[in-house]
Every structure is written in structure tokens, then in C-alpha cells.
Design a protein around this motif. Structure first.
Motif, PDB file in Angstrom:
ATOM      1  N   ASP A   1       0.855  -1.188   0.000  1.00  0.00           N
ATOM      2  CA  ASP A   1       0.000   0.000   0.000  1.00  0.00           C
ATOM      3  C   ASP A   1       0.895   1.245   0.000  1.00  0.00           C
ATOM      4  N   PHE A   2       0.786   2.047  -1.051  1.00  0.00           N
ATOM      5  CA  PHE A   2       1.598   3.271  -1.151  1.00  0.00           C
ATOM      6  C   PHE A   2       0.852   4.511  -0.663  1.00  0.00           C
ATOM      7  N   ASP A   3      -0.367   4.327  -0.183  1.00  0.00           N
ATOM      8  CA  ASP A   3      -1.169   5.490   0.207  1.00  0.00           C
ATOM      9  C   ASP A   3      -0.855   5.877   1.649  1.00  0.00           C
ATOM     10  N   VAL A   4       0.280   6.536   1.832  1.00  0.00           N
ATOM     11  CA  VAL A   4       0.722   6.929   3.169  1.00  0.00           C
ATOM     12  C   VAL A   4      -0.248   7.957   3.752  1.00  0.00           C
ATOM     13  N   GLY A   5      -0.695   7.693   4.951  1.00  0.00           N
ATOM     14  CA  GLY A   5      -1.643   8.600   5.595  1.00  0.00           C
ATOM     15  C   GLY A   5      -3.089   8.173   5.434  1.00  0.00           C
ATOM     16  N   LEU A   6      -3.369   7.427   4.387  1.00  0.00           N
ATOM     17  CA  LEU A   6      -4.750   6.970   4.132  1.00  0.00           C
ATOM     18  C   LEU A   6      -4.740   5.496   3.748  1.00  0.00           C
ATOM     19  N   ARG A   7      -4.161   4.666   4.600  1.00  0.00           N
ATOM     20  CA  ARG A   7      -4.054   3.271   4.209  1.00  0.00           C
ATOM     21  C   ARG A   7      -5.420   2.579   4.241  1.00  0.00           C
ATOM     22  N   ASN A   8      -5.658   1.734   3.304  1.00  0.00           N
ATOM     23  CA  ASN A   8      -6.932   1.039   3.220  1.00  0.00           C
ATOM     24  C   ASN A   8      -6.799  -0.382   2.703  1.00  0.00           C
ATOM     25  N   LEU A   9      -5.668  -0.696   2.123  1.00  0.00           N
ATOM     26  CA  LEU A   9      -5.480  -2.043   1.599  1.00  0.00           C
ATOM     27  C   LEU A   9      -5.647  -3.092   2.712  1.00  0.00           C
ATOM     28  N   ASP A  10      -5.173  -2.745   3.926  1.00  0.00           N
ATOM     29  CA  ASP A  10      -5.299  -3.681   5.055  1.00  0.00           C
ATOM     30  C   ASP A  10      -6.756  -4.039   5.325  1.00  0.00           C
ATOM     31  N   LEU A  11      -7.653  -3.045   5.176  1.00  0.00           N
ATOM     32  CA  LEU A  11      -9.083  -3.294   5.396  1.00  0.00           C
ATOM     33  C   LEU A  11      -9.660  -4.202   4.317  1.00  0.00           C
ATOM     34  N   ILE A  12      -9.291  -3.915   3.069  1.00  0.00           N
ATOM     35  CA  ILE A  12      -9.817  -4.691   1.939  1.00  0.00           C
ATOM     36  C   ILE A  12      -9.297  -6.135   2.004  1.00  0.00           C
TER      37      ILE A  12
ATOM     38  N   GLU B   1       0.801  12.920  -6.897  1.00  0.00           N
ATOM     39  CA  GLU B   1       1.772  13.370  -5.903  1.00  0.00           C
ATOM     40  C   GLU B   1       2.840  12.299  -5.689  1.00  0.00           C
ATOM     41  N   LYS B   2       3.630  12.522  -4.645  1.00  0.00           N
ATOM     42  CA  LYS B   2       4.788  11.671  -4.398  1.00  0.00           C
ATOM     43  C   LYS B   2       4.467  10.176  -4.285  1.00  0.00           C
ATOM     44  N   GLY B   3       3.436   9.849  -3.514  1.00  0.00           N
ATOM     45  CA  GLY B   3       3.082   8.432  -3.320  1.00  0.00           C
ATOM     46  C   GLY B   3       2.769   7.745  -4.636  1.00  0.00           C
ATOM     47  N   ALA B   4       1.989   8.434  -5.468  1.00  0.00           N
ATOM     48  CA  ALA B   4       1.617   7.874  -6.773  1.00  0.00           C
ATOM     49  C   ALA B   4       2.851   7.760  -7.667  1.00  0.00           C
ATOM     50  N   HIS B   5       3.705   8.753  -7.596  1.00  0.00           N
ATOM     51  CA  HIS B   5       4.920   8.753  -8.397  1.00  0.00           C
ATOM     52  C   HIS B   5       5.822   7.570  -8.010  1.00  0.00           C
ATOM     53  N   LEU B   6       5.999   7.370  -6.701  1.00  0.00           N
ATOM     54  CA  LEU B   6       6.887   6.296  -6.247  1.00  0.00           C
ATOM     55  C   LEU B   6       6.287   4.914  -6.496  1.00  0.00           C
ATOM     56  N   ALA B   7       4.954   4.816  -6.443  1.00  0.00           N
ATOM     57  CA  ALA B   7       4.309   3.520  -6.698  1.00  0.00           C
ATOM     58  C   ALA B   7       4.598   3.048  -8.119  1.00  0.00           C
ATOM     59  N   MET B   8       4.668   3.997  -9.061  1.00  0.00           N
ATOM     60  CA  MET B   8       4.860   3.582 -10.457  1.00  0.00           C
ATOM     61  C   MET B   8       6.322   3.653 -10.908  1.00  0.00           C
ATOM     62  N   TYR B   9       7.168   4.342 -10.123  1.00  0.00           N
ATOM     63  CA  TYR B   9       8.514   4.635 -10.598  1.00  0.00           C
ATOM     64  C   TYR B   9       9.307   3.380 -10.980  1.00  0.00           C
ATOM     65  N   PHE B  10       9.245   2.343 -10.160  1.00  0.00           N
ATOM     66  CA  PHE B  10      10.066   1.150 -10.405  1.00  0.00           C
ATOM     67  C   PHE B  10       9.319   0.040 -11.155  1.00  0.00           C
ATOM     68  N   ALA B  11       8.114   0.350 -11.648  1.00  0.00           N
ATOM     69  CA  ALA B  11       7.241  -0.706 -12.194  1.00  0.00           C
ATOM     70  C   ALA B  11       7.754  -1.302 -13.504  1.00  0.00           C
ATOM     71  N   ASP B  12       7.424  -2.582 -13.697  1.00  0.00           N
ATOM     72  CA  ASP B  12       7.647  -3.250 -14.981  1.00  0.00           C
ATOM     73  C   ASP B  12       6.349  -3.260 -15.790  1.00  0.00           C
ATOM     74  N   ASP B  13       5.233  -3.426 -15.076  1.00  0.00           N
ATOM     75  CA  ASP B  13       3.921  -3.456 -15.714  1.00  0.00           C
ATOM     76  C   ASP B  13       3.005  -2.473 -15.004  1.00  0.00           C
ATOM     77  N   ALA B  14       2.092  -1.875 -15.760  1.00  0.00           N
ATOM     78  CA  ALA B  14       1.119  -0.964 -15.156  1.00  0.00           C
ATOM     79  C   ALA B  14      -0.286  -1.430 -15.486  1.00  0.00           C
ATOM     80  N   PHE B  15      -1.098  -1.598 -14.468  1.00  0.00           N
ATOM     81  CA  PHE B  15      -2.519  -1.866 -14.665  1.00  0.00           C
ATOM     82  C   PHE B  15      -3.242  -0.537 -14.472  1.00  0.00           C
ATOM     83  N   VAL B  16      -3.751   0.002 -15.575  1.00  0.00           N
ATOM     84  CA  VAL B  16      -4.429   1.294 -15.509  1.00  0.00           C
ATOM     85  C   VAL B  16      -5.928   1.031 -15.314  1.00  0.00           C
ATOM     86  N   VAL B  17      -6.389   1.341 -14.101  1.00  0.00           N
ATOM     87  CA  VAL B  17      -7.790   1.089 -13.752  1.00  0.00           C
ATOM     88  C   VAL B  17      -8.613   2.307 -14.156  1.00  0.00           C
TER      89      VAL B  17
END
Lengths: 269, 88
Positions: A38-49, A125-141
Motif C-alpha cells: 500500500d503506497f497510500d501513506v496517511g490513508l491506508r486502506n489495503l489492510d481493510l480490503i 503526488e509523491k506516493g503515486a509517483h513512487l508507486a509507479m517509478y520502479f514498475a515493470d507493468d502498469a494496470f491502468v484502472v
């Protein structure tokens, strides 16, 4: 060789976390050791899902800062022992993630995992940028809706120019379209952009269509990724997506209005 | 669905309207995102130079920037005034 997948969209509320949880579970269920971050620092929600909110002790930022080891922070999923969750921090410090730190954690994960799924926050913003920065594949929802399609196009521009692969002149990130909250009935009535419409605009390879489905809310209510609800349309659609991503050839479903004469009359879902 | 709705639906659907709006917007945003930031200034200065020698209007010049896999093209298009109209 490990692969890093970013689940991104630009716009919020389109189903990034639902998708991250579902595909991570799907990949793990197929026998691949998978981590979902989960890259959403401050608003984590993946743990709930994922239904592990009460088992969070350490988080991503703790690992980056050296306050915990990766093994201490990773939570093993209760449904699948090949799936691990790395929760985001609830700190309000937006600068908590650093490019160097994220890179270091991903490198360490790559030694042990086959797939690393990065659940991006909304925005650019930064979180979104860092989540994709090192990616090999992108799933665009993307939702079949104007603001979501526009934001997805913006994200494609960023993926193509501001990632590690782009900066190092490596093979570009592979981009896939996941169209979520799709309603074939409304498409038929001309009230909603069709799959073809969205593909015409974004020119992306379609990995799958997730129909608008009650099962998604049911799944998040109970903290189980919707892909485990194998009877549901959304669960099956995510199953197809994982299979296609892994190279299986599965025809697309949930695109056409399948409601027959009788079902229309009796309104069964 | 009432009979009235049936006739209404023969009008342009909202989905096709959405598609049209998006196509225009996305094309515009992509081109402005990719072009170098010096382009407007370049266009302005070029126009000033050309106007020294030829009597052209503000919209006589267009500069476009295109990028594909292995090359970047800067296309400059100047429309010179009609020769016939120039004759006194």
C-alpha cells in the motif's frame, strides 16, 4: 525474475485497491509468491480490503526508516500462504517515502517474491509517483466515465516519461487497461462509454472488464478480496484478468448485455 | 420506456458525446504535454523576424512539434501573402 506491477489510475475511487487486492490474491492462488504494497501513506486502506487491519504492527515507512525489518512488517494473508501484505503508514508526513528507500525495499522483495503489486494512491503526488517509478507493468484502472478516462491518459503520459525505465532508456513499462464498474445495459442504451470507445481514446491493451457488481461492496465489507467470491461476476472477471496476465488465452466476458428475456422480466441479478 | 423516450433515444447518445469530448481533449493535452516549453516564444520571435521582410499577419505562422520513436520534428509553416493581392 520478479515483476513489479503498479495499479494506478490518477482518479480516486475507481477501484485501485479492490483491483490490487484481487490480482495479488489471484497471482498467489496461481502459485506465485506475491507481495502487495500500500503506497497510500496517511490513508491506508489495503489492510481493510485484505481483512488484516488488526494485524498491522509495522508498516512500509518503518521498514524504510530501519525501525523494523521487512519480515517483521510483512503480514501473511489468512487465505493464502503465498500472499503477503505490506501496509502503508498512517503518518501524516507526506515525505515519509523516499525514492531511495522505496527502491531498497523493492530490491529486497524481488529476491524472495515473484510478483510485487504496488497499490498506488490517487493523484499525481509523491506516493503515486513512487508507486509507479520502479514498475515493470502498469494496470491502468479506468471507469467508463469522462474524468476517469482523462486522468488515465495523464497517468499514461507520466508512466512513459517519469519512470525508472523511461529515465534509463530501458524497455518501457507494459501498460494494460482494466475497465471497472462497467454496465453493459447502460452501454447498450448509449448512456455509458463502451469498451471500444475507451480503447479508441487510450489505445491500451485491454486486460479485462469488471462489471458493476454488488459483490465488490460485499467483499470489502467482509475484508476478503472479491476474486475469492468465485460465484460472482466481478470475482470471475478478476480471475480472467489474472489468467490473461499470466499468458492464458481467455475470451472477454461481461462486455455484452447478457440479460435474457426472462431475466429482464423477473429482474434477477 | 415510454413512447416519447423511444423517439428521444434517436438523438445523439450521451456516451457518444462523451467520446467526442474526450477525443478532442486528450489529443490536445497530449500535444501540449509533449511539446517543448520554448515553442510559444520561438513562434513569437520567428514571426517578428519574418514580419521585418514580408508583410504577414499574426496567424501566418504555425509551429508544430512532433515526436516519434527515433526522431523529433519541428515543423514550421509560413503562409506568404498572395502575390496578386500584393500588386498595387
Amino acid at each position: 525474475m520478479a515483476r513489479i506491477i503498479v495499479v494506478t489510475s490518477g482518479k480516486g475511487g475507481v477501484g485501485k485497491t479492490t483491483t490490487s487486492a484481487a490480482i495479488a490474491m489471484g497471482l498467489a492462488k496461481k502459485g506465485h509468491k506475491t507481495a502487495v504494497i500500500d503506497f497510500d501513506v496517511g490513508l491506508r486502506n489495503l489492510d481493510l480490503i485484505m481483512g488484516c487491519e488488526r494485524r498491522v504492527v509495522y508498516d512500509f515507512v518503518n521498514v524504510i526508516n530501519g525501525e523494523a525489518t521487512l519480515n517483521q512488517a510483512l503480514i501473511r494473508d489468512k487465505n493464502c500462504n503465498l500472499l503477503y501484505i505490506l501496509p502503508a503508514s498512517q503518518t501524516r508526513d507526506k515525505e515519509a517515502l523516499s525514492q531511495e528507500g522505496v527502491g531498497r525495499v523493492l530490491e529486497e522483495l524481488k529476491k524472495d517474491f515473484k510478483y510485487i503489486v504496488c497499490d498506488s494512491p490517487a493523484g499525481i503526488e509523491k506516493g503515486a509517483h513512487l508507486a509507479m517509478y520502479f514498475a515493470d507493468d502498469a494496470f491502468v484502472v479506468t471507469n467508463p466515465e469522462v474524468s476517469s478516462v482523462r486522468d488515465s491518459d495523464r497517468m499514461l503520459g507520466i508512466l512513459a516519461s517519469k519512470s525508472y525505465r523511461a529515465e534509463q532508456n530501458l524497455e518501457p513499462i507494459k501498460e494494460y487497461l482494466l475497465l471497472t464498474r462497467y454496465s453493459p445495459e447502460r452501454v447498450k442504451l448509449g448512456e455509458m462509454l463502451s469498451v471500444e470507445d475507451v480503447q479508441d481514446i487510450l489505445s491500451l491493451h485491454l486486460l479485462g472488464v469488471i462489471p458493476e457488481s454488488k459483490s465488490v461492496l460485499n467483499a470489502s465489507n467482509s475484508g476478503t478480496p472479491v476474486i475469492l467470491d468465485e460465484k460472482s461476476d466481478a470475482g470471475q472477471a478478476y480471475g480472467d484478468i489474472v489468467a490473461r496476465y499470466l499468458g492464458e488465452n481467455r475470451p472477454h466476458r461481461f462486455i455484452d448485455d447478457q440479460k435474457g428475456f426472462f431475466r429482464k422480466f423477473f429482474g434477477s441479478k | 420506456m415510454s413512447l416519447l423516450d423511444y423517439f428521444k433515444s434517436s438523438k445523439v447518445s450521451s456516451a457518444s458525446l462523451a467520446k467526442e469530448r474526450l477525443q478532442i481533449l486528450v489529443a490536445h493535452e497530449r500535444s501540449s504535454l509533449n511539446q517543448p516549453s520554448y515553442l510559444p516564444q520561438l513562434q513569437k520571435e520567428l514571426l517578428e523576424v519574418i514580419q521585418k521582410y514580408v508583410n504577414v499577419g499574426q496567424d501566418a505562422i504555425s509551429v508544430s512539434f512532433e515526436q516519434d520513436e527515433n526522431q523529433e520534428t519541428l515543423e514550421l509553416n509560413i503562409t506568404l501573402p498572395d502575390l496578386i493581392t500584393k500588386k498595387p
